[in-house]
Design a protein around this motif. Structure first.
Motif, PDB file in Angstrom:
ATOM      1  N   MET A  90      -5.842  37.418 -25.058  1.00 29.39           N
ATOM      2  CA  MET A  90      -6.502  37.697 -23.777  1.00 29.39           C
ATOM      3  C   MET A  90      -7.546  36.620 -23.513  1.00 29.39           C
ATOM      4  SD  MET A  90      -6.248  40.284 -21.690  1.00 29.39           S
ATOM      5  CE  MET A  90      -7.097  41.407 -20.619  1.00 29.39           C
ATOM      6  N   ALA A  94     -11.577  38.330 -19.417  1.00 32.56           N
ATOM      7  CA  ALA A  94     -10.879  39.593 -19.136  1.00 32.56           C
ATOM      8  C   ALA A  94     -10.920  40.548 -20.334  1.00 32.56           C
ATOM      9  CB  ALA A  94      -9.432  39.311 -18.745  1.00 32.56           C
ATOM     10  N   ARG A  95     -11.620  40.183 -21.377  1.00 28.65           N
ATOM     11  CA  ARG A  95     -11.641  41.010 -22.595  1.00 28.65           C
ATOM     12  C   ARG A  95     -12.569  42.220 -22.448  1.00 28.65           C
ATOM     13  NH1 ARG A  95     -11.751  36.610 -27.608  1.00 28.65           N
ATOM     14  NH2 ARG A  95      -9.882  35.482 -26.918  1.00 28.65           N
ATOM     15  N   MET A 100      -6.010  45.106 -22.433  1.00 21.23           N
ATOM     16  CA  MET A 100      -5.027  44.635 -23.404  1.00 21.23           C
ATOM     17  C   MET A 100      -4.435  45.791 -24.200  1.00 21.23           C
ATOM     18  SD  MET A 100      -3.046  42.621 -24.783  1.00 21.23           S
ATOM     19  CE  MET A 100      -3.395  41.054 -24.009  1.00 21.23           C
ATOM     20  N   GLY A 123       0.317  41.723 -37.483  1.00 18.78           N
ATOM     21  CA  GLY A 123      -0.728  41.580 -38.489  1.00 18.78           C
ATOM     22  C   GLY A 123      -1.966  41.013 -37.836  1.00 18.78           C
ATOM     23  N   HIS A 124      -3.140  41.430 -38.321  1.00 28.11           N
ATOM     24  CA  HIS A 124      -4.367  40.827 -37.798  1.00 28.11           C
ATOM     25  C   HIS A 124      -5.369  40.615 -38.922  1.00 28.11           C
ATOM     26  CE1 HIS A 124      -7.342  44.112 -37.931  1.00 28.11           C
ATOM     27  NE2 HIS A 124      -6.310  44.906 -37.802  1.00 28.11           N
ATOM     28  N   ASN A 128     -11.067  40.444 -37.405  1.00 27.77           N
ATOM     29  CA  ASN A 128     -10.723  40.503 -35.980  1.00 27.77           C
ATOM     30  C   ASN A 128     -10.466  41.974 -35.622  1.00 27.77           C
ATOM     31  OD1 ASN A 128      -9.855  40.014 -33.384  1.00 27.77           O
ATOM     32  ND2 ASN A 128      -7.944  38.994 -33.975  1.00 27.77           N
ATOM     33  N   PRO A 129     -11.519  42.824 -35.702  1.00 26.61           N
ATOM     34  CA  PRO A 129     -11.299  44.269 -35.547  1.00 26.61           C
ATOM     35  C   PRO A 129     -10.799  44.661 -34.164  1.00 26.61           C
ATOM     36  CG  PRO A 129     -13.654  43.774 -35.669  1.00 26.61           C
ATOM     37  CD  PRO A 129     -12.931  42.500 -35.988  1.00 26.61           C
ATOM     38  N   SER A 131      -8.471  43.357 -32.504  1.00 25.54           N
ATOM     39  CA  SER A 131      -7.004  43.339 -32.537  1.00 25.54           C
ATOM     40  C   SER A 131      -6.456  44.606 -33.208  1.00 25.54           C
ATOM     41  CB  SER A 131      -6.518  42.088 -33.265  1.00 25.54           C
ATOM     42  OG  SER A 131      -5.115  42.063 -33.280  1.00 25.54           O
TER      43      SER A 131
HETATM   44  C1  LIG Z   1      -7.672  40.810 -29.765  1.00 23.32           C
HETATM   45  C2  LIG Z   1      -7.823  40.703 -28.259  1.00 23.32           C
HETATM   46  C3  LIG Z   1      -6.437  40.546 -27.623  1.00 23.32           C
HETATM   47  C4  LIG Z   1      -8.478  41.974 -27.723  1.00 23.32           C
HETATM   48  O1  LIG Z   1      -8.568  41.863 -26.321  1.00 23.32           O
HETATM   49  P1  LIG Z   1      -9.511  42.842 -25.475  1.00 23.32           P
HETATM   50  O2  LIG Z   1      -9.334  42.509 -24.050  1.00 23.32           O
HETATM   51  O3  LIG Z   1     -10.891  42.819 -25.993  1.00 23.32           O
HETATM   52  O4  LIG Z   1      -8.848  44.245 -25.815  1.00 23.32           O
HETATM   53  P2  LIG Z   1      -9.228  45.675 -25.195  1.00 23.32           P
HETATM   54  O5  LIG Z   1     -10.427  45.572 -24.318  1.00 23.32           O
HETATM   55  O6  LIG Z   1      -8.004  46.270 -24.606  1.00 23.32           O
HETATM   56  O7  LIG Z   1      -9.553  46.518 -26.495  1.00 23.32           O
HETATM   57  C5  LIG Z   1     -10.422  46.017 -27.472  1.00 23.32           C
HETATM   58  C6  LIG Z   1     -10.919  47.165 -28.318  1.00 23.32           C
HETATM   59  O8  LIG Z   1     -11.517  46.624 -29.470  1.00 23.32           O
HETATM   60  C7  LIG Z   1     -12.838  47.099 -29.561  1.00 23.32           C
HETATM   61  N1  LIG Z   1     -13.626  46.068 -30.197  1.00 23.32           N
HETATM   62  C8  LIG Z   1     -14.013  44.892 -29.676  1.00 23.32           C
HETATM   63  N2  LIG Z   1     -14.748  44.229 -30.579  1.00 23.32           N
HETATM   64  C9  LIG Z   1     -14.809  45.002 -31.699  1.00 23.32           C
HETATM   65  C10 LIG Z   1     -15.435  44.895 -32.949  1.00 23.32           C
HETATM   66  N3  LIG Z   1     -16.125  43.798 -33.262  1.00 23.32           N
HETATM   67  N4  LIG Z   1     -15.286  45.889 -33.832  1.00 23.32           N
HETATM   68  C11 LIG Z   1     -14.558  46.969 -33.528  1.00 23.32           C
HETATM   69  N5  LIG Z   1     -13.928  47.147 -32.342  1.00 23.32           N
HETATM   70  C12 LIG Z   1     -14.074  46.182 -31.439  1.00 23.32           C
HETATM   71  C13 LIG Z   1     -13.274  47.380 -28.148  1.00 23.32           C
HETATM   72  O9  LIG Z   1     -14.353  48.284 -28.107  1.00 23.32           O
HETATM   73  C14 LIG Z   1     -11.993  47.984 -27.597  1.00 23.32           C
HETATM   74  O10 LIG Z   1     -11.823  49.311 -28.008  1.00 23.32           O
HETATM   75  P3  LIG Z   1     -12.162  50.545 -26.996  1.00 23.32           P
HETATM   76  O11 LIG Z   1     -11.376  50.281 -25.751  1.00 23.32           O
HETATM   77  O12 LIG Z   1     -11.730  51.742 -27.737  1.00 23.32           O
HETATM   78  O13 LIG Z   1     -13.631  50.473 -26.747  1.00 23.32           O
HETATM   79  C15 LIG Z   1      -8.726  39.492 -27.859  1.00 23.32           C
HETATM   80  O14 LIG Z   1      -9.953  39.607 -28.537  1.00 23.32           O
HETATM   81  C16 LIG Z   1      -8.090  38.151 -28.191  1.00 23.32           C
HETATM   82  O15 LIG Z   1      -7.294  37.637 -27.423  1.00 23.32           O
HETATM   83  N6  LIG Z   1      -8.450  37.548 -29.329  1.00 23.32           N
HETATM   84  C17 LIG Z   1      -7.925  36.236 -29.693  1.00 23.32           C
HETATM   85  C18 LIG Z   1      -6.448  36.291 -29.992  1.00 23.32           C
HETATM   86  C19 LIG Z   1      -6.133  37.341 -31.034  1.00 23.32           C
HETATM   87  O16 LIG Z   1      -6.881  37.542 -31.965  1.00 23.32           O
HETATM   88  N7  LIG Z   1      -4.977  37.999 -30.847  1.00 23.32           N
HETATM   89  C20 LIG Z   1      -4.510  38.990 -31.781  1.00 23.32           C
HETATM   90  C21 LIG Z   1      -3.861  38.287 -32.927  1.00 23.32           C
HETATM   91  S1  LIG Z   1      -3.418  39.448 -34.178  1.00 23.32           S
END
Ligand SMILES: CC(C)(COP(=O)(O)OP(=O)(O)OC[C@H]1O[C@@H](n2cnc3c(N)ncnc32)[C@H](O)[C@@H]1OP(=O)(O)O)[C@@H](O)C(=O)NCCC(=O)NCCS
Length: 181
Positions: A90, A94-95, A100, A123-124, A128-129, A131
């Motif tokens: 993402m 937009a995160r 997502m 896998g993550h 990277n919590p 994910s």
């Molecule tokens: C992983 C990723 C896709 C998440 O995208 P996002 O838009 O933040 O996802 P969402 O908003 O739909 O959901 C994220 C959830 O994680 C939670 N979260 C975010 N940071 C967190 C943290 N440090 N610890 C715990 N939870 C966390 C959020 O609170 C949310 O949960 P909730 O909706 O129950 O509150 C994005 O961070 C990203 O693209 N990262 C880089 C690429 C990557 O790592 N991809 C995955 C590879 S395995």
């Protein structure tokens, strides 16, 4: 899907014209470096073309806001095993809106029904919590931990592995509408 900010959030097929937005996403956060090598528009065009011309093994969906790509959810299918590797990213701006997680749930539901797959896996990195949270909201079940899987900046990092079977309960996440599927 109209969200609280009035944006129109949809899933649709990836298009060659998304390359500029793919580049913007890769530039939006240093953590995108692990998703591939996209540093220029030419790289982004190659990245998109590779996904679109993969003989069907890559099934990429753009997560689009007002039709502009802000994220990607992709299934890399293994037809011989009717399984697929599930991955997503993402753009920074937009995160943390929950989009997502809902998109991942929607695409996983699709892959395990219309898509004809029996099993999805991902896998993550444990550092990277977000994910992991996306995976659980999308109905994936943690299956294990690969200890010390990656060497990153001199440190060995564990990876949590997740799977979702066709027979697992479907998640309750609100689906993101598909524009063209
Ligand atoms: C992983 C990723 C896709 C998440 O995208 P996002 O838009 O933040 O996802 P969402 O908003 O739909 O959901 C994220 C959830 O994680 C939670 N979260 C975010 N940071 C967190 C943290 N440090 N610890 C715990 N939870 C966390 C959020 O609170 C949310 O949960 P909730 O909706 O129950 O509150 C994005 O961070 C990203 O693209 N990262 C880089 C690429 C990557 O790592 N991809 C995955 C590879 S395995």
């Amino acid at each position: 899907m109209r969200n609280t900010h009035g944006a129109d959030v949809r899933l649709r097929s990836l298009r060659e014209a998304d390359a500029a937005d793919v580049l913007a996403a890769f530039r939006s956060n240093p953590d995108m470096a692990r998703q591939g090598e996209v540093a220029s528009l030419a790289d982004a065009e190659r990245y998109v073309r590779a996904l679109l011309r993969s003989d069907g093994n890559q099934i990429p969906f753009a997560l689009a806001v007002d039709d502009r790509l802000v994220g990607l959810v992709c299934v890399t299918a293994d037809p011989a095993n009717r399984s697929g590797w599930f991955w997503y990213w993402m753009s920074e701006d937009a995160r943390c809106k929950g989009w997502m997680a809902r998109a991942a749930a929607t695409v996983a539901d699709w892959a395990l029904t219309v898509g004809g797959l029996d099993r999805l896996e991902l896998g993550h990195r444990v550092n990277n919590p977000a994910s992991g949270r996306v995976a659980r909201v999308a109905g994936f079940v943690k299956e294990g931990t690969e200890r010390g899987k990656f060497l990153i900046d001199g440190e060995r990092i564990d990876v949590d592995t997740y799977g979702r079977l066709r027979s697992d309960p479907f998640p309750e996440a609100e689906p993101v509408p598909f524009l063209d599927r």
